[in-house]
Design a protein around this motif. Structure first.
Motif, PDB file in Angstrom:
ATOM      1  N   ALA A 250       0.835  -1.202   0.000  1.00 25.54           N
ATOM      2  CA  ALA A 250       0.000   0.000   0.000  1.00 25.54           C
ATOM      3  C   ALA A 250       0.871   1.255   0.000  1.00 25.54           C
ATOM      4  CB  ALA A 250      -0.939  -0.008   1.195  1.00 25.54           C
ATOM      5  N   ALA A 251       1.963   1.210   0.769  1.00 22.90           N
ATOM      6  CA  ALA A 251       2.869   2.362   0.829  1.00 22.90           C
ATOM      7  C   ALA A 251       3.606   2.552  -0.497  1.00 22.90           C
ATOM      8  CB  ALA A 251       3.867   2.174   1.973  1.00 22.90           C
ATOM      9  N   ARG A 253       2.435   1.758  -3.432  1.00 17.00           N
ATOM     10  CA  ARG A 253       1.423   2.319  -4.332  1.00 17.00           C
ATOM     11  C   ARG A 253       1.296   3.826  -4.137  1.00 17.00           C
ATOM     12  NH1 ARG A 253      -2.925   4.380  -6.082  1.00 17.00           N
ATOM     13  NH2 ARG A 253      -2.885   5.589  -4.159  1.00 17.00           N
ATOM     14  N   ASP A 254       1.179   4.254  -2.874  1.00 16.56           N
ATOM     15  CA  ASP A 254       1.008   5.677  -2.586  1.00 16.56           C
ATOM     16  C   ASP A 254       2.262   6.469  -2.956  1.00 16.56           C
ATOM     17  OD1 ASP A 254      -1.451   4.931  -1.634  1.00 16.56           O
ATOM     18  OD2 ASP A 254      -0.950   5.186   0.489  1.00 16.56           O
ATOM     19  N   GLU A 257       2.351   6.954  -6.744  1.00 11.75           N
ATOM     20  CA  GLU A 257       1.338   7.892  -7.224  1.00 11.75           C
ATOM     21  C   GLU A 257       1.677   9.336  -6.867  1.00 11.75           C
ATOM     22  OE1 GLU A 257      -3.318   7.455  -7.388  1.00 11.75           O
ATOM     23  OE2 GLU A 257      -2.724   8.066  -5.363  1.00 11.75           O
ATOM     24  N   ASN A 258       2.363   9.535  -5.753  1.00  8.62           N
ATOM     25  CA  ASN A 258       2.621  10.887  -5.251  1.00  8.62           C
ATOM     26  C   ASN A 258       4.062  11.340  -5.455  1.00  8.62           C
ATOM     27  OD1 ASN A 258      -0.075  11.273  -4.155  1.00  8.62           O
ATOM     28  ND2 ASN A 258       0.491   9.725  -2.640  1.00  8.62           N
ATOM     29  N   GLN A 298       5.679   7.085   5.375  1.00  6.80           N
ATOM     30  CA  GLN A 298       4.721   5.978   5.356  1.00  6.80           C
ATOM     31  C   GLN A 298       5.425   4.635   5.559  1.00  6.80           C
ATOM     32  OE1 GLN A 298       2.042   6.110   2.018  1.00  6.80           O
ATOM     33  NE2 GLN A 298       0.794   4.405   2.741  1.00  6.80           N
ATOM     34  N   LYS A 343      -6.136   3.189  -5.224  1.00  7.36           N
ATOM     35  CA  LYS A 343      -5.983   2.926  -3.791  1.00  7.36           C
ATOM     36  C   LYS A 343      -6.951   1.840  -3.319  1.00  7.36           C
ATOM     37  CE  LYS A 343      -5.062   5.765   0.311  1.00  7.36           C
ATOM     38  NZ  LYS A 343      -3.600   5.828   0.172  1.00  7.36           N
TER      39      LYS A 343
END
Length: 500
Positions: A250-251, A253-254, A257-258, A298, A343
């Motif tokens: 999940a981290a 992925r974030d 994206e950012n 994160q 997400k």
């Protein structure tokens, strides 16, 4: 030295049977080009310097080590002379585990190890780099200069192969692929001509070489854009236990994206599974500066069991990363490219790794088996920058973020190649299975529908169809250039790797 001596002694029987080729004999009799015969110390040393022992097991008839483009030209002309039809290979760092890509059996090997210049021009912010360097050599040569090119992340990786097939870098989010930062190629063409290719000269050749591999000639130097870098950067490793998998993914992925929020930060996140030991997550972390702020917050909030990140020189970090190059093993490597899920669909990333784990465990009885899969972000900002700099054959849609997988299976190559086919079949299952998962997730709407998902060749398997995953118009363009500079298919028919 002991390891190399042992390798040399165990290889004597096969080396002794190597016949001196016509090219080797002619080069020795008519030129001053450095030539090493089987059983010589330099031959044994150079032929040992592959990441995969399967490549070292191949025995070239001789190893040629040119020091100039003119000497490379002489070798090419000799290979063409008097009906000579010998195959040959060109070697930079020996990173690719694909046999015959940069290795050869019974025919000449051209080693670029002495094409190793690193010449910085601070006034123009450029650096000319020879293909025979490894990236740690480049970093050490420039250490303290305040400049670096966009290059490899593991110090032991060679310059040549990484630059010709794309190149992911810790600096890619700021500057594009490594190949996006080539300003000029010096290349020996199939007729022995020494050519320069840039945006202003031989532009079609220049464009085709951005992802075109060894289809067009032998590169003898790269003129690269150099970028300011602090004498110390912040970098190291985080280690996580496998129960943190979903949080880590999940981290990742974030973070991908950012990327616009932290363009100076970079990660490679790898889960490693020695099948007789405990699985672990290893994350390479890098920040182009001395204070990363909250760029990695994160990941740190997940709670790594180890954190080695600190201020250090770029050269020292690349050299430290060499621990990831496990020597003394045979390798199979494969890759795949997935769009980044939303997400709400992060389960997709778990599915990939669960499939990898299930497949890898079928190799439990294979001697020394170590399986790994790396999640490598390719953010849209990297692709925007690459297009602004002229683009490349990969031509990925800059409106999307991606993850590129690097999947490795390493094992001890026992006599009679007992495990080779089993490991090769498992790798094929991995890369075809991951592709099937991606296609399925696109079909059910869990991933964005992107029709063009090219392969990242630096991590590719020889069984994968690199050119089949290039857009037809880009492939046609590369083929047109290949036919122009190599009309009789000299490189196509006599060297390995993916051919357009």
């Amino acid at each position: 030295m002991t390891k190399k001596l042992i390798f040399g002694l165990t290889a004597l029987a096969s080396i002794a049977s190597v016949v001196v080729s016509d090219t080797c004999r002619t080069i020795q009799d008519t030129t001053a080009i450095e030539l090493d015969h089987p059983l010589s110390t330099d031959y044994l040393t150079e032929n040992f310097e592959y990441w995969s022992t399967a490549c070292s097991a191949l025995k070239p008839s001789c190893i040629l080590s040119p020091t100039t483009a003119e000497e490379v030209s002489t070798i090419v002309k000799t290979l063409r002379a008097n009906g000579n039809t010998e195959k040959f290979a060109i070697k930079s760092g020996g990173h690719s585990p694909n046999k015959y890509f940069a290795s050869i059996d019974g025919s000449p090997l051209i080693s670029t190890r002495k094409l190793n210049e690193v010449n910085l021009d601070a006034a123009s912010q450029t650096v000319r780099v020879g293909p025979g360097n490894r990236w740690v050599d480049v970093a050490k040569a420039l250490d303290g200069s305040g400049y670096t090119p966009v290059g490899g992340r593991i110090g032991d990786v060679g310059v040549g192969g990484l630059m010709l097939y794309g190149g992911l870098s810790f600096l890619s989010a700021q500057n594009g692929w490594a190949m996006s930062n080539v300003l000029e190629y010096e290349v020996v063409l199939a007729n022995g001509t020494i050519a320069k290719a840039s945006k202003d000269h031989n532009k079609d050749l220049f464009d085709a070489m951005h992802g075109g591999g060894n289809n067009f000639g032998i590169v003898t130097s790269f003129l690269l854009q150099a970028y300011p870098i602090d004498n110390e950067i912040w970098a190291g490793y985080f280690i996580f236990t496998p129960d943190k998998q979903s949080q880590i993914l999940a981290a990742i992925r974030d973070f991908t994206e950012n990327y616009d929020d932290h363009p100076k930060a970079a990660i490679i996140s790898t889960t490693v599974m020695p099948l007789d030991l405990v699985e672990a997550w290893l994350m390479f972390v890098f920040y182009d500066g001395q204070d990363p702020g909250d760029a990695f917050k994160q990941f740190l909030d997940i709670g790594p069991i180890a954190n080695t990140a600190k201020k250090q020189s770029y050269a020292s970090y690349l050299e430290a990363n060499n621990f990831a190059a496990i020597r003394g093993f045979s390798y199979e490597m494969g890759t795949e490219t997935t769009p980044l899920p939303a997400k709400t669909d992060v389960y997709v990333l778990d599915s990939y790794i669960n499939f990898w784990r299930k497949t890898a465990k079928t190799l439990f009885a294979t001697a020394g088996i170590i399986a790994s899969i790396a999640y490598q972000p390719v953010p849209k900002r990297q692709l925007r920058i690459a297009k602004e700099k002229g683009g490349d054959l990969l031509d990925m849609d800059e409106n999307y973020d991606y993850i590129v997988f690097e999947m490795n299976l390493s094992y001890i190559n026992l006599p009679f190649d007992w495990d080779d086919k089993r490991v090769q079949d498992a790798m094929k299952t991995l890369y075809t299975g991951q592709k099937a998962l991606i296609d399925g997730f696109i079909k059910n709407g869990s991933l964005p529908s992107i029709p063009h998902l090219p392969l990242f060749a630096n991590d590719g398997n020889q069984g994968q169809d690199y050119w089949g995953r290039i857009k037809p118009e880009k492939r046609a363009f590369a083929k047109k250039v290949q036919e122009l500079v190599d009309p009789d298919n000299f490189f196509r028919s006599r060297t390995g790797s993916w051919k357009v």
